[in-house]
Design a protein around this motif. Sequence first.
Motif, PDB file in Angstrom:
ATOM      1  N   ARG A   1     101.913  51.000  61.232  1.00  0.00           N
ATOM      2  CA  ARG A   1     102.294  51.065  62.647  1.00  0.00           C
ATOM      3  C   ARG A   1     103.807  51.221  62.792  1.00  0.00           C
ATOM      4  NH1 ARG A   1     100.332  50.450  67.733  1.00  0.00           N
ATOM      5  NH2 ARG A   1     101.720  49.551  69.293  1.00  0.00           N
TER       6      ARG A   1
ATOM      7  N   GLN B   1     105.773  54.375  64.511  1.00  0.00           N
ATOM      8  CA  GLN B   1     106.751  54.162  65.592  1.00  0.00           C
ATOM      9  C   GLN B   1     108.111  54.757  65.236  1.00  0.00           C
ATOM     10  OE1 GLN B   1     106.127  49.860  65.781  1.00  0.00           O
ATOM     11  NE2 GLN B   1     105.361  50.077  67.887  1.00  0.00           N
TER      12      GLN B   1
ATOM     13  N   LEU C   1     100.198  53.970  71.732  1.00  0.00           N
ATOM     14  CA  LEU C   1     101.253  54.935  71.443  1.00  0.00           C
ATOM     15  C   LEU C   1     100.818  56.336  71.861  1.00  0.00           C
ATOM     16  CD1 LEU C   1     102.319  53.688  67.882  1.00  0.00           C
ATOM     17  CD2 LEU C   1     103.313  53.078  70.100  1.00  0.00           C
TER      18      LEU C   1
END
Length: 320
Positions: free
Chosen positions: A213, A217, A283
């Motif tokens: 993750r 990001q 996201l």
Amino acid sequence: MRLGFAVKVLGGGGLPSHDTRRWQSEPSLGVSLDRLAAILRYAAENAIDMYRMPTGLAPYASHPDLPRFRDQPARFAERLAEVGALARELDVRLSSHPGQYTVLNSEDAHVQALAVEELEVQAELLDFMGLGDEAVVVLHVGGGAGGHAAALDRFCAGFERLSEAARARLVIENDDRTFGLRDVLALSERVGRPVVWDVLHHHCHDPDRIPDREALQLALATWPAGVTPKMHHSTPKTALEEQARKVGRRVERRLVLPQLRAHADMVDPIGFEHFVCATAAGLDVDVMLEAKGKDLALLGLRDPLAARGVVLPGAVDIES
């Protein structure tokens, strides 16, 4: 989250992706564009939102020994504009991804020049199609000769040889052997271009042990406002392969374990559910599926995930 596939259409009896005739038969971008239009309509009919065009859409346009093919993007500008308008009308995001022989950081000046020409062709196609900033050309850093620092410097030197139009289309992908996410993030800062994160490559080569993750990001943060980032997702191949070799009059056969970096035919729905619900939860990112099953792999994800309450684009929510 839009999902896409690369190049070949296997469903619906299959569709050709571009004009693959050899140069002696005078292959044409015009033929390729007719085939691209058919693929765009197929994608729209099946609620597929992304498509990676073949690098050879304009046949031989970047070939150094066949200069008569180089003007195809300009020569077919009107038809490119028509197909680009169709892509916008159908809302299908397009991209391209030159292969392993397009090495912008090569130590060989000739190889680097060929890479520059290929990237210029890819940018011209997208520009003549009138596509926005989401239509990108994905490229790996290249070779690691001389060490990471020297290799990254050569990439920057190659990048400087590109026209502004080609630079504006280029995005950089981490690879599975040499240049991990930290490398491409540093390169992104130097050249000012976004990063496409490939999750399988990350699992193959991640010396910094960055959690998925966080890795996603970090890559998404390199994209400019107003442009939806994209990434690559695939499942590693797990099936054993049989290899045969002739020893004298005998044929010896043995089972071989697949490499982690090898792509499976389909996408593991359990792994993809975890990706959607954990790694990418909340996201904004588009996902190019890199599976040998192409569009069938994408379509095959919908029902298994819908049965578990994860509704992908184009799927029918069975609970509604």
